[in-house]
Design an enzyme around this catalytic site. Structure first.
Site, mmCIF file in Angstrom:
data_model
loop_
_atom_site.group_PDB
_atom_site.id
_atom_site.type_symbol
_atom_site.label_atom_id
_atom_site.label_comp_id
_atom_site.label_asym_id
_atom_site.label_seq_id
_atom_site.Cartn_x
_atom_site.Cartn_y
_atom_site.Cartn_z
ATOM 1 N N ARG A 48 0.789 -1.342 -0.257
ATOM 2 C CA ARG A 48 -0.206 -0.093 0.053
ATOM 3 C C ARG A 48 0.627 1.141 0.331
ATOM 4 N NH1 ARG A 48 -1.858 2.170 4.406
ATOM 5 N NH2 ARG A 48 -1.625 0.697 5.710
ATOM 6 N N TYR A 101 -16.698 16.454 -16.903
ATOM 7 C CA TYR A 101 -17.192 14.779 -16.536
ATOM 8 C C TYR A 101 -17.826 13.958 -15.549
ATOM 9 C CZ TYR A 101 -17.597 9.788 -14.995
ATOM 10 O OH TYR A 101 -17.454 8.880 -14.663
ATOM 11 N N ASP A 175 -7.610 18.387 -15.945
ATOM 12 C CA ASP A 175 -8.102 17.493 -16.509
ATOM 13 C C ASP A 175 -8.141 16.772 -17.997
ATOM 14 O OD1 ASP A 175 -9.244 14.479 -16.799
ATOM 15 O OD2 ASP A 175 -11.064 14.806 -15.659
ATOM 16 N N LYS A 200 -8.815 5.510 -19.843
ATOM 17 C CA LYS A 200 -9.161 6.046 -20.981
ATOM 18 C C LYS A 200 -7.708 5.362 -22.321
ATOM 19 C CE LYS A 200 -12.854 6.951 -19.063
ATOM 20 N NZ LYS A 200 -12.784 6.687 -17.436
#
Length: 381
Positions: A48, A101, A175, A200
């Site tokens: 982690r 978005y 973004d 994406k």
């Protein structure tokens, strides 16, 4: 300094020392043996807090965007959430575009506004409106820029908005998911932070979900790193490995995505069933000149408004054969979606609502002629 395409293949990708393997190993481990208490090998203790495969991806991402550090998350929204938690405090403000978005707006509006954050939406393609929205802003303010926008493909001038944001004392976040670092470099244009859904174009093969945050400031980078460590929203080693594999072909894919999208946009523009085509590569697009200035190509995303209204738009989205009806975007295969009831359903009834006659296309890297034929037969239906 080597060129982007070369760095996309080599940055953070040193061959394995013991074996000489060209592709660095995939470290599928949760923990690491210590040479005595506190005797960490390479600083690794638990995956982690750190994993060599994830670190390799983060080095690559920081290099491609020109940041001091990058962090790989379990999703794009997880990365956005960690950034906002790291920077904001109750009483702070987010100034966000009115065409972002839907998930980003939902994150800010449903999770951060109840925490005491002020959310303002504004037309980002109008610098004067942005300047007005930043007037008398609190010390902790984020100017959140998305360009091209999802799904109406609006273009914001990053350099101009970064200057306006910094003049007001705001943190400027871009973004860059639709463009990818192959086509647009927000930090070089003045942005402080770049965020991605690596699901994406960076991953590029519709087989991994992930996100990334790239930062130009070391202090903020350390704060984001702590939120990621404390909250645990890391990408898995295998997801990081898949994303690295995708990035190696990013440059050539984006060239093909852009060329195919231009061809499809021009074909749609000429069809009588089409009311409007949203694609910055078209000279008549209101953001074309700005996009040409700040992007290396116009990308693989476009949207189209159908003259027949919502029912025609739905029939079109359900009638393609090569364009698969599905959420997401940016993969090698072409996808089609109906934003009003799919990706942007969460903003229906708000000022961010997508017109109901709009269909969004993620243009893949198939043969351009086949893609044009597919949208034309769907329009005939």
């Amino acid at each position: 300094m080597t060129e982007f395409s070369t760095r996309a293949i080599h940055a953070g990708q040193e061959p394995d020392g013991p074996t000489g393997a060209v592709i660095p190993p995939l470290y599928l481990t949760s923990t690491y043996v210590q040479d005595g208490i506190g005797g960490l090998r390479g600083g690794y203790e638990y995956s982690r807090s750190g994993n060599p495969t994830r670190d390799s991806l983060q080095t690559l991402l920081a290099d491609l965007d020109g940041g001091v550090a990058a962090y790989s998350f379990s999703s794009g929204l997880a990365g956005e959430d960690a950034l906002l938690r790291a920077y904001l405090e109750p009483g702070a403000r987010i100034v966000m575009g009115n065409d972002v978005y839907g998930g980003t707006h939902r994150l800010a509006n449903r999770l951060h506004v109840p925490w005491g954050i002020d959310l303002v939406t504004v037309e980002m393609s109008d610098p004067d409106r942005v300047r007005a929205a930043l007037a008398d802003c609190p010390a902790k303010t984020v100017l959140w820029v998305e360009t091209p926008t999802n799904p109406l493909m609006k273009i914001a001038d990053i350099e101009t908005l970064a200057a306006i944001g910094h003049e007001a004392g705001a943190l400027v976040v871009v973004d860059n998911t639709f463009a990818s670092p192959a086509l647009q470099q927000p930090i070089a244009l003045g942005a402080d932070v770049v965020v991605y859904s690596t699901t994406k174009y960076l991953g590029g093969h519709s087989d991994v979900v992930g996100g990334a945050v790239v930062l130009r400031d070391q202090e903020l980078a350390e704060q984001v790193a702590f939120v990621q460590f404390g909250g645990g929203a890391i990408s898995s080693p295998f997801d990081a490995w898949l994303t690295i594999r995708g990035i190696k072909t990013l440059s050539v894919r984006m060239e093909r995505h852009s060329a195919n999208a231009q061809t499809v946009a021009e074909a749609l523009l000429a069809h009588p069933a089409v009311e409007h085509v949203y694609y910055p590569g078209l000279p008549e697009h209101p953001g074309h000149d700005v996009a040409a200035k700040q992007m290396r190509g116009f990308g693989g995303m476009l949207s189209v408004a159908l003259a027949g209204g919502p029912e025609a738009a739905k029939r079109f989205a359900e009638s393609t054969e090569l364009f698969a009806l599905a959420e997401s975007l940016g993969g090698v295969e072409s996808l089609i979606g109906y934003p009003s009831e799919m990706t942007h359903a969460s903003v229906k009834g708000t000022e961010l609502a997508v017109p109901e006659n709009v269909v969004r296309l993620s243009v893949g890297i198939e043969d351009a002629g086949d893609l044009v034929a597919d949208v034309q037969q769907a329009l005939e239906r």
